[in-house]
Design a protein around this motif. Sequence first.
Motif, PDB file in Angstrom:
ATOM      1  N   ALA A  70       0.831  -1.210  -0.201  1.00  0.00           N
ATOM      2  CA  ALA A  70       0.100  -0.153   0.060  1.00  0.00           C
ATOM      3  C   ALA A  70       1.069   1.327  -0.045  1.00  0.00           C
ATOM      4  N   LYS A  71       0.303   2.214  -0.801  1.00  0.00           N
ATOM      5  CA  LYS A  71       1.324   3.402  -0.863  1.00  0.00           C
ATOM      6  C   LYS A  71       1.327   4.385   0.250  1.00  0.00           C
ATOM      7  N   SER A  72       0.524   3.836   1.311  1.00  0.00           N
ATOM      8  CA  SER A  72       0.499   4.917   2.577  1.00  0.00           C
ATOM      9  C   SER A  72       1.300   4.222   3.565  1.00  0.00           C
ATOM     10  N   VAL A  73       1.733   3.029   3.457  1.00  0.00           N
ATOM     11  CA  VAL A  73       2.529   2.426   4.388  1.00  0.00           C
ATOM     12  C   VAL A  73       3.838   3.477   4.560  1.00  0.00           C
ATOM     13  N   PRO A  74       4.860   3.209   3.472  1.00  0.00           N
ATOM     14  CA  PRO A  74       5.893   4.114   3.869  1.00  0.00           C
ATOM     15  C   PRO A  74       5.749   5.661   4.189  1.00  0.00           C
ATOM     16  N   LEU A  75       4.931   6.387   3.794  1.00  0.00           N
ATOM     17  CA  LEU A  75       4.329   7.601   3.943  1.00  0.00           C
ATOM     18  C   LEU A  75       4.022   7.705   5.693  1.00  0.00           C
ATOM     19  N   VAL A  76       3.175   6.906   6.292  1.00  0.00           N
ATOM     20  CA  VAL A  76       2.907   6.667   7.604  1.00  0.00           C
ATOM     21  C   VAL A  76       4.073   6.476   8.471  1.00  0.00           C
ATOM     22  N   TYR A  77       5.023   5.533   8.049  1.00  0.00           N
ATOM     23  CA  TYR A  77       6.169   5.329   8.584  1.00  0.00           C
ATOM     24  C   TYR A  77       6.923   6.434   8.906  1.00  0.00           C
ATOM     25  N   LEU A  78       7.289   7.280   7.789  1.00  0.00           N
ATOM     26  CA  LEU A  78       8.139   8.362   7.564  1.00  0.00           C
ATOM     27  C   LEU A  78       7.611   9.387   8.568  1.00  0.00           C
ATOM     28  N   ILE A  79       6.135   9.679   8.605  1.00  0.00           N
ATOM     29  CA  ILE A  79       5.581  10.555   9.321  1.00  0.00           C
ATOM     30  C   ILE A  79       5.701  10.026  11.022  1.00  0.00           C
ATOM     31  N   VAL A  80       5.375   9.054  11.429  1.00  0.00           N
ATOM     32  CA  VAL A  80       5.630   8.548  12.845  1.00  0.00           C
ATOM     33  C   VAL A  80       6.908   8.549  13.192  1.00  0.00           C
ATOM     34  N   GLY A  81       7.767   8.015  12.384  1.00  0.00           N
ATOM     35  CA  GLY A  81       9.231   8.287  12.831  1.00  0.00           C
ATOM     36  C   GLY A  81       9.665   9.619  12.968  1.00  0.00           C
ATOM     37  N   ALA A  82       9.131  10.337  12.212  1.00  0.00           N
ATOM     38  CA  ALA A  82       9.587  11.960  12.386  1.00  0.00           C
ATOM     39  C   ALA A  82       8.879  12.429  13.644  1.00  0.00           C
ATOM     40  N   VAL A  83       7.575  12.224  13.968  1.00  0.00           N
ATOM     41  CA  VAL A  83       7.030  12.470  15.272  1.00  0.00           C
ATOM     42  C   VAL A  83       7.618  11.886  16.482  1.00  0.00           C
ATOM     43  N   LEU A  84       8.225  10.768  16.400  1.00  0.00           N
ATOM     44  CA  LEU A  84       8.805  10.046  17.560  1.00  0.00           C
ATOM     45  C   LEU A  84      10.083  10.900  17.883  1.00  0.00           C
ATOM     46  N   MET A  85      10.728  11.163  16.799  1.00  0.00           N
ATOM     47  CA  MET A  85      12.142  11.664  16.918  1.00  0.00           C
ATOM     48  C   MET A  85      12.151  13.125  17.337  1.00  0.00           C
ATOM     49  N   ASN A  86      10.782  13.692  17.198  1.00  0.00           N
ATOM     50  CA  ASN A  86      10.599  15.164  17.755  1.00  0.00           C
ATOM     51  C   ASN A  86       9.601  15.295  18.525  1.00  0.00           C
ATOM     52  N   LEU A  87       9.427  14.235  19.566  1.00  0.00           N
ATOM     53  CA  LEU A  87       8.321  13.936  20.258  1.00  0.00           C
ATOM     54  C   LEU A  87       7.583  15.351  21.152  1.00  0.00           C
ATOM     55  N   THR A  88       8.571  15.749  21.910  1.00  0.00           N
ATOM     56  CA  THR A  88       8.354  17.121  22.502  1.00  0.00           C
ATOM     57  C   THR A  88       7.627  18.121  21.709  1.00  0.00           C
ATOM     58  N   MET A  89       8.219  18.355  20.561  1.00  0.00           N
ATOM     59  CA  MET A  89       7.622  19.435  19.572  1.00  0.00           C
ATOM     60  C   MET A  89       6.353  18.953  18.982  1.00  0.00           C
ATOM     61  N   SER A  90       6.162  17.718  19.003  1.00  0.00           N
ATOM     62  CA  SER A  90       4.768  16.998  18.446  1.00  0.00           C
ATOM     63  C   SER A  90       3.842  17.401  19.351  1.00  0.00           C
TER      64      SER A  90
END
Length: 218
Positions: A70-90
């Motif tokens: 599914a095309k959404s899988v890589p996108l969700v992984y990238l977004i969630v990864g960015a959120v977790l790496m910047n959790l305080t900002m999120s």
Amino acid sequence: MNVRNVITFLTLLFLPIVAFADGDATAARVELISANIGLIKLVIFLIGFTLFVAGGYKLILLTEQGGKMAKSVPLVYLIVGAVLMNLTMSIGVFGNTLFKAGDFCFVVSEGAINNACMNTEVSGLTGELKGRIEKLSSGSTAEAFMQNVQIIIGILQIIGFIYFAVGAYGLAQVANGSSKDSGYGKPIITMFASALIVDIPHTAQMAIDTLEKIGINF
């Protein structure tokens, strides 16, 4: 409806605990909370980094394998990864969305109580209670009470911080098909609920304001 008598009862109930609080024990709690925050941030960052790298890899596979993923899988992984790496900002973004509260901060951090973090909100919630303690006991006991309140908020912030990360990670699990949940609703609700816990002074103030509008005065 007036709950001042309830507040007074809770004050009298809580007063002996605060009056005999050990200053060294308070300092130890502050150090423990600060150490846990640092460790939790590190672990969550590493999980986020792993998801971000996995998202990039899945994106490569998507271009190579076409419709097998599914095309959404890589996108969700990238977004969630960015959120977790910047959790305080999120979490800060969620806080601004819910309360327009400004930048997120930990009440207990770097081995000390950060009096500048949400001090107005904490004082607004406990100001009357602190005044009652001063009348019943002393200024030092009232100050100890405030420190205990801030420590409790610090513990709640850690719990909310962890569950926000759990909710974000749940989005990746749903996208990958490895979650028991059939949709993104539960992880998103978990993130919103944990953001309310992290920003507990604003959440409590909002609840009090709502109760006052329906006639329950504090």
